[in-house]
Design a protein around this motif. Structure first.
Motif, short mmCIF file in Angstrom:
data_model
loop_
_atom_site.label_atom_id
_atom_site.label_comp_id
_atom_site.label_asym_id
_atom_site.label_seq_id
_atom_site.Cartn_x
_atom_site.Cartn_y
_atom_site.Cartn_z
N ASP A 12 0.67 -1.24 0.13
CA ASP A 12 0.11 0.06 -0.08
C ASP A 12 1.04 1.24 0.15
O ASP A 12 0.49 2.38 -0.52
CB ASP A 12 -0.92 0.01 1.24
CG ASP A 12 -2.05 -0.87 0.93
OD1 ASP A 12 -2.67 -1.02 -0.14
OD2 ASP A 12 -2.37 -1.50 2.05
N GLU A 13 1.98 1.08 0.56
CA GLU A 13 2.84 2.29 0.52
C GLU A 13 3.60 2.49 -0.61
O GLU A 13 3.94 3.44 -1.32
CB GLU A 13 3.96 2.22 1.75
CG GLU A 13 3.28 2.60 3.04
CD GLU A 13 4.43 2.21 4.15
OE1 GLU A 13 4.12 2.85 5.30
OE2 GLU A 13 4.80 0.82 4.09
N LEU A 14 4.07 1.19 -1.35
CA LEU A 14 4.43 1.41 -2.78
C LEU A 14 3.86 1.97 -3.66
O LEU A 14 4.13 2.57 -4.61
CB LEU A 14 5.18 -0.23 -3.09
CG LEU A 14 6.17 -0.69 -2.10
CD1 LEU A 14 6.43 -2.33 -2.39
CD2 LEU A 14 7.72 0.00 -2.58
N ILE A 15 2.43 1.44 -3.63
CA ILE A 15 1.45 1.88 -4.75
C ILE A 15 -0.02 1.99 -3.91
O ILE A 15 -0.55 1.12 -3.63
CB ILE A 15 1.32 1.18 -5.83
CG1 ILE A 15 0.30 1.87 -6.92
CG2 ILE A 15 0.98 -0.28 -5.55
CD1 ILE A 15 0.64 3.19 -7.43
N VAL A 50 8.57 10.05 -7.71
CA VAL A 50 8.42 9.81 -9.12
C VAL A 50 8.89 10.84 -9.82
O VAL A 50 9.69 10.36 -11.14
CB VAL A 50 6.54 10.06 -9.30
CG1 VAL A 50 6.31 10.23 -10.65
CG2 VAL A 50 5.91 9.04 -8.84
N GLY A 51 9.23 12.25 -9.29
CA GLY A 51 10.15 13.08 -9.98
C GLY A 51 11.51 12.47 -10.14
O GLY A 51 12.06 12.72 -11.22
N ALA A 94 19.10 2.84 -14.73
CA ALA A 94 17.70 2.57 -14.12
C ALA A 94 17.77 2.92 -12.99
O ALA A 94 18.68 3.21 -12.11
CB ALA A 94 17.40 1.00 -14.31
N SER A 95 16.44 3.15 -12.34
CA SER A 95 16.25 3.83 -11.09
C SER A 95 16.36 2.45 -10.11
O SER A 95 16.04 1.20 -10.31
CB SER A 95 15.15 4.30 -10.85
OG SER A 95 13.93 3.94 -11.29
N GLN A 115 6.77 0.94 -10.57
CA GLN A 115 8.28 1.06 -10.62
C GLN A 115 8.96 0.79 -11.90
O GLN A 115 9.78 1.77 -12.52
CB GLN A 115 9.06 0.25 -9.54
CG GLN A 115 8.61 0.61 -8.08
CD GLN A 115 9.27 -0.18 -7.28
OE1 GLN A 115 10.60 -0.28 -7.29
NE2 GLN A 115 8.57 -1.20 -6.30
N ARG A 116 8.58 -0.33 -12.57
CA ARG A 116 9.18 -0.68 -13.88
C ARG A 116 8.68 0.37 -14.98
O ARG A 116 9.81 0.78 -15.68
CB ARG A 116 8.62 -2.03 -14.23
CG ARG A 116 9.52 -2.58 -15.26
CD ARG A 116 10.79 -2.77 -15.23
NE ARG A 116 11.60 -3.74 -16.21
CZ ARG A 116 12.55 -3.40 -16.68
NH1 ARG A 116 13.43 -2.40 -16.18
NH2 ARG A 116 13.16 -4.18 -17.69
N VAL A 117 7.60 0.87 -15.08
CA VAL A 117 7.28 1.56 -16.26
C VAL A 117 7.95 3.01 -16.18
O VAL A 117 7.94 3.83 -16.89
CB VAL A 117 5.77 1.83 -16.42
CG1 VAL A 117 5.26 0.42 -16.66
CG2 VAL A 117 5.03 2.31 -15.18
#
Length: 756
Positions: free
Chosen positions: A561-564, A592-593, A635-636, A656-658
């Motif tokens: 839930d914290e990740l998305i 995200v930024g 990659a991040s 995260q992947r996209v």
């Protein structure tokens, strides 16, 4: 009440023998020879079901195919889209698409209902089962219509648990369901099995949630059953009605176990027969000798009404203990919540003490755990002739399916609840993940639902909003309602717990459910709303991987839930890029930024315009002096201590992947399903022991990563590109199957199937 063994245990004709040096002699005295002892692990119920579904020919490295699958409207669009991009032709087994999460179609305009119509068109095209909104929550429908003894069911929801009906069910990320749709297997090492030995009989006022919370409190924090199967045995089972067993069973997810299974009996048979599926019954019990990796003993007679305070189901106390130490426990909970919130908001609980008692603000009985017939019947009996009053406190009740609603209507329970001021809703999972009955800022809600993680009730601490959920059983929620919102255990109420016989009426299902298994029409067009987008192109793993740490999380556990976030963001889950905007928004709003900036660096590198200064720093790494940008990929990556507790939603990884992520780095992963999601989306699930040598914004080079992936995963060399020069350190990857290695090399599951 609940105790755990310190060693493995043998179950020998109803007796427990500790697995120590004296065990062979003790077992020999009971008539078991050396061969029987050596093979005792094959005597569990779980072993037999797993091997019956195993297609590998190897009893240790399992390749499982399931009897049926289930998804809801947060996950099925992405799963079908993934499988469709990988060559899907038809659903090879019954696949149930329910619509119990995005039922509030006003959220996000038309997009939720667009997803529902996509699901119906997919069921018609590929041969599936479509359950329209408000008709049933996913797990109640599967209990009523598909679970059966000896079966295995895979679901894209973490609470996929039907063990009380003799079904081993597993909740996983969408990638694993896509594999099944494409005829592939679910690959897992043979899991350990822990026995849960039930004795005694619950006292009046103690419900399944009380038993479940007592078990969770005993086994979650020490990882006692993590990624294992919980196998329920013992004479106490006979004292529990089937729905009571299911209420305990569904909460096993909160222990982080892989699956669950129960001994079956005539109670199981009667339930299946009542639902028109008596042929799905068979007796299940351990063999005369069975070895378990651990033993959880539960004396049901000693369990008392429990409460799991914010913000985890393992934050468990008996209500009696809480009331006796109210200020101290609430103050500690406040401090724990403040630490989780990182100072963004503070939950005030101590101020809710009123004349030495705790006043709560809201009650909810809902979903796959709380919304069952028996729970609601007893709640109605407790509340009969009483009311929660017309102040702030309010009670809402969500029966888990339309047949449950119809039975409650016929026996008068709904009328009793409504007369007491409760509002009755349709089957909906919203209160479990923050899309229904969101409490006011500062409120404390008591809920018979599945989970009480941060923001799970729908508040937004980043915006200064915070509320809390305490998990309780429906019986004590009704008792508290009867007492005007003052926390009250149901054992304090004198009431008749007799539950009227349940009559299953499936007419609503026969009228509205689309049952298309085996009748797919490939020429049927999918109904694609404007928000439903294909997955963006994803690149394979480069020869050398340059990671930049885009989020650094030191919390002991990071939930999905914290990740998305759940709640209103669920409306965007058919739009990969749209949903990705919410990634870590409540835990790390700058993520995200940062991820997009790293994605832009990768675009510059691909265009031949990478930073010369950065390349110079890479050249200082031993063996990398001649690397060019063409031999690298940027990659991040997030670092978290223990990410992935909670939901099976694959979006915790795919978002995260996209955004350009290539890895997670963690001390450990909270669940197998989150690690599987990372792998299926092409992100390396690195683990790190010892001090963390990097921080937020640091670059980490993993040279020759493709070569490393084919070699010894226990020691993967990496370098922090510090300003003082490269700093070498080592990470590891837990064992990977050959398919998982190839998925990571190809960049994601979709690429794997395209290239395969």
């Amino acid at each position: 009440m609940v105790t755990c063994s310190k060693t493995g245990m043998y179950y020998a004709r109803g007796q427990w023998v500790q697995a120590d040096g004296e065990a062979p002699a003790k077992l020999a005295a009971l008539g078991f020879d050396e061969n029987a002892v050596n093979n005792a692990h094959t005597g569990t119920i779980a072993y037999g079901i797993l091997q019956a579904h195993n297609h590998s020919g190897d009893t240790e490295a399992l390749q499982l195919k399931f009897d049926a699958m289930a998804s809801h409207d947060i996950t099925f669009v992405g799963i079908v889209q993934t499988a469709r991009a990988s060559g899907l032709e038809k659903f090879p087994m019954p696949y149930v698409l329910t619509n119990c999460h995005n039922s509030l179609c006003a959220v996000g305009g038309t997009i939720n209902e667009d997803d529902h119509l996509f699901g119906l068109s997919a069921a018609k095209k590929y041969g599936g089962i479509f359950v329209p909104p408000h008709l049933a929550v996913i797990h109640q429908y599967m209990r009523e219509m598909y679970a059966g003894c000896g079966k295995m069911i895979l679901g894209s929801d973490s609470h996929t648990r039907y063990g009380a009906l003799g079904t081993m069910a597993i909740g996983e990320g969408g990638g694993e369901l896509a594999k099944q749709l494409l005829g592939r297997t679910y690959d897992v090492a043979r899991p350990g099995v822990v026995a849960v030995y039930l004795t005694g009989k619950p006292v009046v006022g103690v419900g399944p949630q009380d038993v479940a919370l007592a078990i969770i409190g005993a086994v979650f924090k020490n990882g006692y059953v993590k990624n294992k199967v919980m196998e329920f045995v013992g004479p106490g089972i006979a004292e529990l009605p089937l729905e009571y067993r299911s209420g305990i069973d569904v909460m096993t997810t909160e222990t982080t176990c892989l699956s669950s299974i129960w001994c079956t009996d005539e109670v199981t048979h009667d339930y299946l027969t009542l639902h028109g599926r008596g042929g799905d019954y068979k007796p299940l019990a351990p063999a005369d000798l069975a070895y378990y990796d651990g033993l959880v003993e539960v004396d049901l007679s000693k369990v008392r009404p429990m409460i799991a305070l914010p913000m985890h189901p393992s934050n468990v106390y008996s209500i009696e203990e809480l009331n006796a130490n109210l200020e101290d426990i609430l103050h500690k909970t406040e401090e724990d919540c403040a630490a989780l919130m990182g100072g963004k908001a503070r939950l005030d609980l101590v101020s809710k003490i009123e004349n030495g008692k705790l006043r709560v603000d809201q009650g909810v009985i809902a979903g796959c755990a709380g919304g069952m017939y028996s729970n609601i019947c007893e709640a109605a009996t407790i509340l009969k002739g009483h009311t929660g009053g017309n102040g702030e406190y309010a009670l809402s009740v969500y029966p888990s399916s339309q047949p449950t609603m119809m039975a409650l209507m016929k026996n008068g329970a709904l009328g009793e609840l409504m007369a007491g001021g409760a509002t009755i809703r349709t089957a909906f999972c919203g209160p479990c993940f923050g899309a229904g009955d969101v409490p006011a800022n500062g409120s404390l809600s008591i809920r018979h639902t599945t989970r009480n993680f941060p923001s799970r009730e729908g508040s937004k601490p980043g915006n200064g909003q915070i509320a809390g959920v305490a998990l309780m059983d429906a019986r004590s929620i009704a008792a508290t309602t009867r007492n005007g919102g003052i926390l009250t255990p149901a054992t304090d109420i004198d009431y008749d717990p007799t539950i009227p016989a349940y009559e299953f009426d499936d007419s609503s299902y026969r009228s509205r459910v689309y049952s298309g298994y085996g009748k797919g029409n490939y020429d049927e067009l999918l109904r694609l709303g404007p928000n439903i987008k294909d997955w963006p192109a994803i690149q394979p793993l480069p020869e050398n991987l340059l990671l930049k740490i885009s989020s650094y999380i030191t919390d002991p556990v990071t939930t999905t839930d914290e990740l998305i976030p759940s709640g209103e963001t669920s409306s965007y889950r058919s739009n990969p890029l749209g949903l990705a905007e919410f990634t870590l928004s409540r835990k790390d709003p700058e993520y995200v930024g940062r991820a997009k900036a790293i994605q832009a660096e990768e675009a510059e590198r691909a265009a031949g315009k990478g930073s010369a200064n950065l390349l110079d720093r890479i050249h200082l790494v031993p063996g990398c002096g001649q690397l060019t940008w063409e031999q690298l990929g940027i990659a991040s990556s997030i670092y978290a201590v223990k990410p992935g507790d909670g939901s099976a939603r694959e979006q915790a990884a795919s978002c995260q992947r996209v955004l350009g992520a290539g890895a997670n780095i963690a001390v450990e992963y909270a669940t197998k399903r989150y690690r599987s999601n990372l792998i299926n989306w092409g992100m390396l699930p690195f683990q790190l022991a010892g001090p963390t040598p990097f921080g937020l914004g640091d670059y980490v080079l993993v040279p020759n990563v493709r070569e490393a992936l084919a070699g010894d995963l226990s020691c993967v060399k990496a370098y922090v590109l510090s300003l003082e020069g490269p700093l070498e350190f080592h990470m590891s990857l837990a064992p990977l199957t050959a398919d998982e290695r190839q998925i990571l090399l190809d960049g994601c599951l979709i690429n794997y199937y395209k290239h395969g």
